[in-house]
Design an enzyme around this catalytic site. Sequence first.
Site, PDB file in Angstrom:
ATOM      1  N   LYS A 243      -6.809  -5.192  -3.593  1.00  0.00           N
ATOM      2  CA  LYS A 243      -7.351  -4.259  -4.573  1.00  0.00           C
ATOM      3  C   LYS A 243      -7.187  -4.768  -6.000  1.00  0.00           C
ATOM      4  CE  LYS A 243      -7.736  -0.141  -1.837  1.00  0.00           C
ATOM      5  NZ  LYS A 243      -7.410   1.275  -1.644  1.00  0.00           N
ATOM      6  N   ARG A 282      -3.140  -0.974   5.828  1.00  0.00           N
ATOM      7  CA  ARG A 282      -4.553  -1.274   6.081  1.00  0.00           C
ATOM      8  C   ARG A 282      -4.892  -2.557   5.321  1.00  0.00           C
ATOM      9  NH1 ARG A 282      -9.472   0.002   3.520  1.00  0.00           N
ATOM     10  NH2 ARG A 282     -11.212   0.464   4.947  1.00  0.00           N
TER      11      ARG A 282
END
Length: 301
Positions: A243, A282
């Site tokens: 991210k 995840r």
Amino acid sequence: MDSLAAAPGTGPATSPLRLLSPARAPRRFEDLPSDRTLVMGILNVTPDSFSDGGRFADTGAAVDAGLKMHYDGADLIDVGGESTRPDSVRISPEEEQARILPVVRALVKAGVLVSVDTMNVSTAEEAIAAGAVLINDVSGVEVDPAMPELVARTGVHYVLMHSRGAVRSSDPHAAYGSVVDEVLSELTRIRNAFYAAGVAPEQIIIDPGLGFSKNGSSNWELLRATERLNALGHRVLIGASRKRFLGSLLARSGQAAPPLERDDATVAVTALAAFSNAWCVRVHNVGPSVDAVKTTAAWKG
């Protein structure tokens, strides 16, 4: 190896992974390991993913990639058909379903436990019928009012992720007085709506929504608060993989590190999340995170 067929890249077999025989893997959510943090592999069946650039938009390529993650040790594969990268354009539920349902069916047939990343009730219902055991919903405070009823009726497990709307490169919703307190409060409010619809507490998994209406410092505060998230009484899913806040951390010469150069930092977050008793992480690159959660479990004893 649990598969009934040859591992990819070994022996004389040259057939693509999607033609392998069904694997002897757990078929029920309840069969997942409970002695360590789990690893969920991210499978984007989209042409516009921020991370993989649409490498798996083709059904065959997506199934192959999902099976590869399964062989690498992923406990679940999270299949998504709609990008949530900043400023992405929404697609219809019909298009989303056309992208993901063939992949879901193929992976389920191969013995893979499948999660589906969707904000659409109709897609969730079709995915559950196709064998998905988990719905991963990033809509947060904008959750479809029909979603709680579906989760209650089907008994499916459900990831309730915190978000205040669509992901944007400049997000006006990312301002908080106390990000941890506000995220906990908003998650609790949405969770209570699921309770009111008849959803059992054990069906709900909490995700703080890193990168969704969060700036860089907010993401780190939420990661440090994993134990407070656990105190809500639900399993906690952490999704930090590749991210933007990791890209900013690893910036060189004022330029954020590109997504594919964020994997080492992702593995570090995996180990720290596992040490903080997160239920699952995840990730895009499964193998190193599987090693990290196993190592952390051994360290904790």
